[in-house]
Design a protein around this motif. Structure first.
Motif, PDB file in Angstrom:
ATOM      1  N   LYS A  36      57.187  -3.340 -30.137  1.00 28.30           N
ATOM      2  CA  LYS A  36      56.937  -3.954 -30.758  1.00 28.30           C
ATOM      3  C   LYS A  36      57.182  -4.506 -31.607  1.00 28.30           C
ATOM      4  O   LYS A  36      57.460  -4.994 -32.349  1.00 28.30           O
ATOM      5  CB  LYS A  36      55.149  -3.887 -30.890  1.00 28.30           C
ATOM      6  N   VAL A  37      57.885  -3.448 -32.412  1.00 30.84           N
ATOM      7  CA  VAL A  37      58.189  -3.822 -33.476  1.00 30.84           C
ATOM      8  C   VAL A  37      59.899  -4.784 -33.257  1.00 30.84           C
ATOM      9  O   VAL A  37      60.471  -4.999 -33.800  1.00 30.84           O
ATOM     10  CB  VAL A  37      59.505  -2.082 -34.001  1.00 30.84           C
ATOM     11  N   ARG A  39      57.322  -1.015 -39.118  1.00 29.83           N
ATOM     12  CA  ARG A  39      56.300   0.588 -39.248  1.00 29.83           C
ATOM     13  C   ARG A  39      55.331   0.714 -40.295  1.00 29.83           C
ATOM     14  O   ARG A  39      54.641   1.315 -40.322  1.00 29.83           O
ATOM     15  CB  ARG A  39      57.425   1.957 -39.244  1.00 29.83           C
ATOM     16  N   THR A  40      56.190   0.730 -41.521  1.00 39.46           N
ATOM     17  CA  THR A  40      55.462   0.728 -42.995  1.00 39.46           C
ATOM     18  C   THR A  40      54.439  -0.247 -43.091  1.00 39.46           C
ATOM     19  O   THR A  40      52.611  -0.169 -43.674  1.00 39.46           O
ATOM     20  CB  THR A  40      55.593   0.153 -44.091  1.00 39.46           C
ATOM     21  N   HIS A  41      54.258  -0.889 -42.455  1.00 39.85           N
ATOM     22  CA  HIS A  41      53.000  -2.033 -41.679  1.00 39.85           C
ATOM     23  C   HIS A  41      52.339  -2.117 -40.801  1.00 39.85           C
ATOM     24  O   HIS A  41      51.128  -2.400 -40.064  1.00 39.85           O
ATOM     25  CB  HIS A  41      53.729  -3.427 -41.448  1.00 39.85           C
ATOM     26  N   GLY A  42      51.993  -0.507 -40.811  1.00 43.34           N
ATOM     27  CA  GLY A  42      51.167  -0.107 -39.417  1.00 43.34           C
ATOM     28  C   GLY A  42      51.213  -0.413 -38.187  1.00 43.34           C
ATOM     29  O   GLY A  42      50.647  -0.307 -36.727  1.00 43.34           O
ATOM     30  N   LYS A  46      84.415 -19.170 -38.939  1.00 43.90           N
ATOM     31  CA  LYS A  46      85.126 -18.619 -40.078  1.00 43.90           C
ATOM     32  C   LYS A  46      83.070 -17.847 -40.532  1.00 43.90           C
ATOM     33  O   LYS A  46      83.485 -17.645 -41.715  1.00 43.90           O
ATOM     34  CB  LYS A  46      84.672 -19.861 -40.912  1.00 43.90           C
ATOM     35  N   TRP A  47      82.613 -17.815 -39.945  1.00 38.54           N
ATOM     36  CA  TRP A  47      81.123 -17.115 -40.330  1.00 38.54           C
ATOM     37  C   TRP A  47      81.824 -15.732 -39.756  1.00 38.54           C
ATOM     38  O   TRP A  47      82.101 -15.248 -39.003  1.00 38.54           O
ATOM     39  CB  TRP A  47      80.049 -17.572 -39.241  1.00 38.54           C
ATOM     40  N   THR A  48      80.979 -15.172 -40.511  1.00 42.94           N
ATOM     41  CA  THR A  48      80.597 -13.315 -41.448  1.00 42.94           C
ATOM     42  C   THR A  48      79.038 -13.506 -40.386  1.00 42.94           C
ATOM     43  O   THR A  48      78.474 -13.665 -41.415  1.00 42.94           O
ATOM     44  CB  THR A  48      81.561 -13.172 -42.431  1.00 42.94           C
ATOM     45  N   PRO A  49      78.842 -12.459 -39.939  1.00 44.93           N
ATOM     46  CA  PRO A  49      77.724 -12.256 -39.158  1.00 44.93           C
ATOM     47  C   PRO A  49      76.575 -11.379 -40.194  1.00 44.93           C
ATOM     48  O   PRO A  49      77.228 -10.294 -41.025  1.00 44.93           O
ATOM     49  CB  PRO A  49      77.916 -11.601 -37.995  1.00 44.93           C
ATOM     50  N   LEU A  50      76.166 -11.799 -40.880  1.00 46.58           N
ATOM     51  CA  LEU A  50      75.086 -11.085 -42.048  1.00 46.58           C
ATOM     52  C   LEU A  50      74.110  -9.991 -41.458  1.00 46.58           C
ATOM     53  O   LEU A  50      73.815  -9.795 -40.413  1.00 46.58           O
ATOM     54  CB  LEU A  50      73.973 -12.070 -42.312  1.00 46.58           C
ATOM     55  N   LYS A  51      73.585  -9.326 -42.818  1.00 39.98           N
ATOM     56  CA  LYS A  51      73.403  -8.129 -41.581  1.00 39.98           C
ATOM     57  C   LYS A  51      71.763  -8.419 -42.124  1.00 39.98           C
ATOM     58  O   LYS A  51      71.666  -9.344 -43.353  1.00 39.98           O
ATOM     59  CB  LYS A  51      73.893  -6.974 -43.219  1.00 39.98           C
ATOM     60  N   PHE A  52      71.076  -8.195 -41.168  1.00 37.96           N
ATOM     61  CA  PHE A  52      69.127  -8.509 -41.214  1.00 37.96           C
ATOM     62  C   PHE A  52      69.140  -7.674 -41.979  1.00 37.96           C
ATOM     63  O   PHE A  52      69.163  -5.667 -41.711  1.00 37.96           O
ATOM     64  CB  PHE A  52      69.001  -8.425 -40.004  1.00 37.96           C
ATOM     65  N   PRO A  53      68.047  -7.882 -43.612  1.00 40.69           N
ATOM     66  CA  PRO A  53      67.904  -6.903 -44.617  1.00 40.69           C
ATOM     67  C   PRO A  53      66.276  -6.073 -44.530  1.00 40.69           C
ATOM     68  O   PRO A  53      65.880  -4.843 -45.015  1.00 40.69           O
ATOM     69  CB  PRO A  53      67.307  -7.745 -45.018  1.00 40.69           C
ATOM     70  N   ILE A  54      65.673  -6.543 -42.763  1.00 44.09           N
ATOM     71  CA  ILE A  54      64.446  -5.842 -42.360  1.00 44.09           C
ATOM     72  C   ILE A  54      65.183  -4.585 -41.121  1.00 44.09           C
ATOM     73  O   ILE A  54      65.475  -4.764 -40.642  1.00 44.09           O
ATOM     74  CB  ILE A  54      63.735  -6.369 -41.817  1.00 44.09           C
ATOM     75  N   GLU A  81      60.147 -11.776 -48.428  1.00 43.19           N
ATOM     76  CA  GLU A  81      59.316 -12.814 -47.959  1.00 43.19           C
ATOM     77  C   GLU A  81      58.708 -12.443 -46.339  1.00 43.19           C
ATOM     78  O   GLU A  81      58.097 -13.306 -45.697  1.00 43.19           O
ATOM     79  CB  GLU A  81      59.839 -14.102 -48.445  1.00 43.19           C
ATOM     80  N   LEU A  82      60.307 -12.223 -45.381  1.00 37.71           N
ATOM     81  CA  LEU A  82      60.631 -11.691 -44.527  1.00 37.71           C
ATOM     82  C   LEU A  82      59.126 -10.770 -43.920  1.00 37.71           C
ATOM     83  O   LEU A  82      58.790 -10.771 -43.291  1.00 37.71           O
ATOM     84  CB  LEU A  82      61.848 -11.582 -43.804  1.00 37.71           C
ATOM     85  N   LEU A  83      59.100  -9.627 -44.711  1.00 41.61           N
ATOM     86  CA  LEU A  83      57.880  -8.847 -44.373  1.00 41.61           C
ATOM     87  C   LEU A  83      56.470  -9.405 -44.559  1.00 41.61           C
ATOM     88  O   LEU A  83      56.212  -8.966 -43.870  1.00 41.61           O
ATOM     89  CB  LEU A  83      58.266  -7.447 -45.480  1.00 41.61           C
TER      90      LEU A  83
END
Length: 458
Positions: free
Chosen positions: A413-414, A404-407, A390-398, A436-438
């Motif tokens: 490593k990314v 990369r915008t965090h240097g 029944k679970w639909t895989p979610l799209k990871f928002p990151i 929050e994830l970022l």
């Protein structure tokens, strides 16, 4: 025709080929097959078979009628119609030679496709998006256990006599007449699978017929264990010949056997007859695991590759079997996955771990989900399976660019940071916001640095 054919056979470049098959050089007319005195056994009502007459087919049939060549529906389509099943494919046989078919169809402006089939006696016509395969009546003159050199004929009984099983040797005339030379209709009504003529002889001509026998048994028989004793004896005696058959053809038949009626029971019969090593399975397959998984997974839709994997004890067995059967990449990978993970003890935390794996592979989510569903079926984890299906895989928002915008510009490593953020996201039941994830990226970097220092000290 016969003189030309004999010259073809006796050409100097073919003499070595023929010398290997002297025991098979007699044509099928010498097999002393017992046929019915009257082959026309019944006439169907138009309501039983009239659905085959599409405008495209009618166009082709009119050409054969115009040039006075008989054409009949043959093989599996006739069998299905007699069972009240709509056939998926329509194959035809005719008294016209390939050259005659090409000439008349071309003259009537009907397009021909797949001209590679001409050497086997098959002409494929194309009318308004629909293809029709029509094959000249033929007999086998030379066979080597897999391939055959054929001679064309105008005798319908001889063509029926070269077919493997009685239920596949039926013809249907375009007027509804059913032609049955070898009691195929009687066998069909009794749900009996019999060879046309002597089973040992027919298997020796083409060893793939061993697996075709089991496939059609699964499709038509009314019980899993009502085999003719002599047929099983013939299969046991001739089973070594399967080594001559390509792995792709073996797997094509075996997968259909496993997913058909009585698949597990027929697989056990195949193993009991000693055929396992001839098709690439280990000399001592894991029968106990097979029995356990099949028993506990009743009602679940195990894939053929999943059932086959139960017979293998380690991944190396799967690799060696793949070398023989030439699985698709999907089948090979799911087999390796099942063997690697089948001893895992399942809890809801285990399920979360596998959900993470699905999300971490965005380009393969559907495939990964199917892998895990098959593993849960294998393990008979029905409650967890129900939740996971029944679970639909979610799209990871990151995305990688957001990291990369965090240097962070190192691609490797990314990727590592991305996978770690997915784990944090799963720990919060996939509710953590994008912001929050970022904000967790520095925490991940510190963990990576700490782990690197520990490894350096060690």
């Amino acid at each position: 025709m016969k003189c030309l054919f004999r010259r073809y056979l006796l050409h100097p470049c073919r003499i070595p080929y023929l010398s290997r098959f002297q025991s098979f050089i007699n044509p099928i007319i010498n097999y002393n097959l017992k046929s019915r005195s009257n082959a026309a056994i019944m006439k169907l009502e138009p309501s039983q078979y009239g659905f085959i007459f599409s405008p495209q087919l009618t166009t082709v049939l009119q050409v054969f009628d115009k040039y006075k060549y008989e054409i009949r529906l043959c093989g599996g389509a006739v069998r299905d119609i007699l069972l009240g099943i709509t056939p998926t494919d329509l194959d035809f046989a005719t008294t016209a030679t390939p050259e005659e078919m090409v000439q008349m169809l071309t003259k009537e402006n009907i397009k021909l496709v797949n001209k590679g089939g001409l050497k086997h006696g098959t002409v494929t016509s194309h009318v308004d998006g629909v293809n029709f395969e029509v094959t000249t009546l033929r007999i086998d003159v030379v066979t080597d256990g897999r391939r055959a050199v054929v001679e064309f004929t105008k005798d319908w009984k001889l063509d029926a006599g070269r077919r493997d099983l009685t239920v596949n040797s039926l013809f249907l005339g375009m007027d509804g007449t059913v032609y049955d030379y070898f009691n195929g209709y009687e066998d069909l009504k009794k749900r009996q699978i019999k060879f046309v003529g002597d089973a040992k002889q027919r298997i020796s001509e083409d060893f793939l017929r061993i697996l075709r026998y089991f496939r059609f048994y699964g499709r038509l028989a009314s019980a899993p264990d009502q085999h003719d004793t002599y047929i099983l004896e013939a299969i046991r005696e001739k089973g070594n010949g399967l080594k001559q058959v390509s792995g792709e053809r073996i797997w094509s038949e075996l997968s259909k056997i496993l997913e058909g009626n009585y698949g597990p029971e027929l697989m056990k019969t195949i193993l009991n007859l000693g055929l396992g090593p001839h098709i690439g399975l280990p000399n001592q397959p894991n029968i106990d695991e097979f029995d356990k998984v099949i028993y506990q997974s009743k009602g679940l839709k195990l894939l053929p590759i999943t059932m086959l994997t139960t017979l293998l004890k380690e991944q190396q067995d799967l690799i060696e079997l793949n070398n023989r059967l030439k699985f698709r990449v999907f089948e090979r990978e799911i087999g390796l996955f099942l063997i690697e993970n089948r001893n895992e003890h399942w809890t809801l935390d285990t399920l979360k771990k596998y959900k993470i794996k699905v999300i971490q592979n965005p380009s393969k989510q559907g495939v990964m989900k199917l892998y895990i569903e098959q593993l849960l079926m294998y393990k008979n984890e029905r409650i967890i399976l129900d939740e996971f299906e029944k679970w639909t895989p979610l799209k990871f928002p990151i995305s990688g660019n957001m990291i990369r915008t965090h240097g962070i510009n190192d691609g490797k490593k990314v990727g590592i940071i991305m996978r770690k953020l997915v784990e944090y996201w799963a720990d919060d039941d996939f509710k953590t916001s994008t912001e929050e994830l970022l904000n967790l990226i520095p925490k991940v970097e510190n963990e990576l640095s700490s782990n690197a220092m520990i490894q350096t000290k060690n």
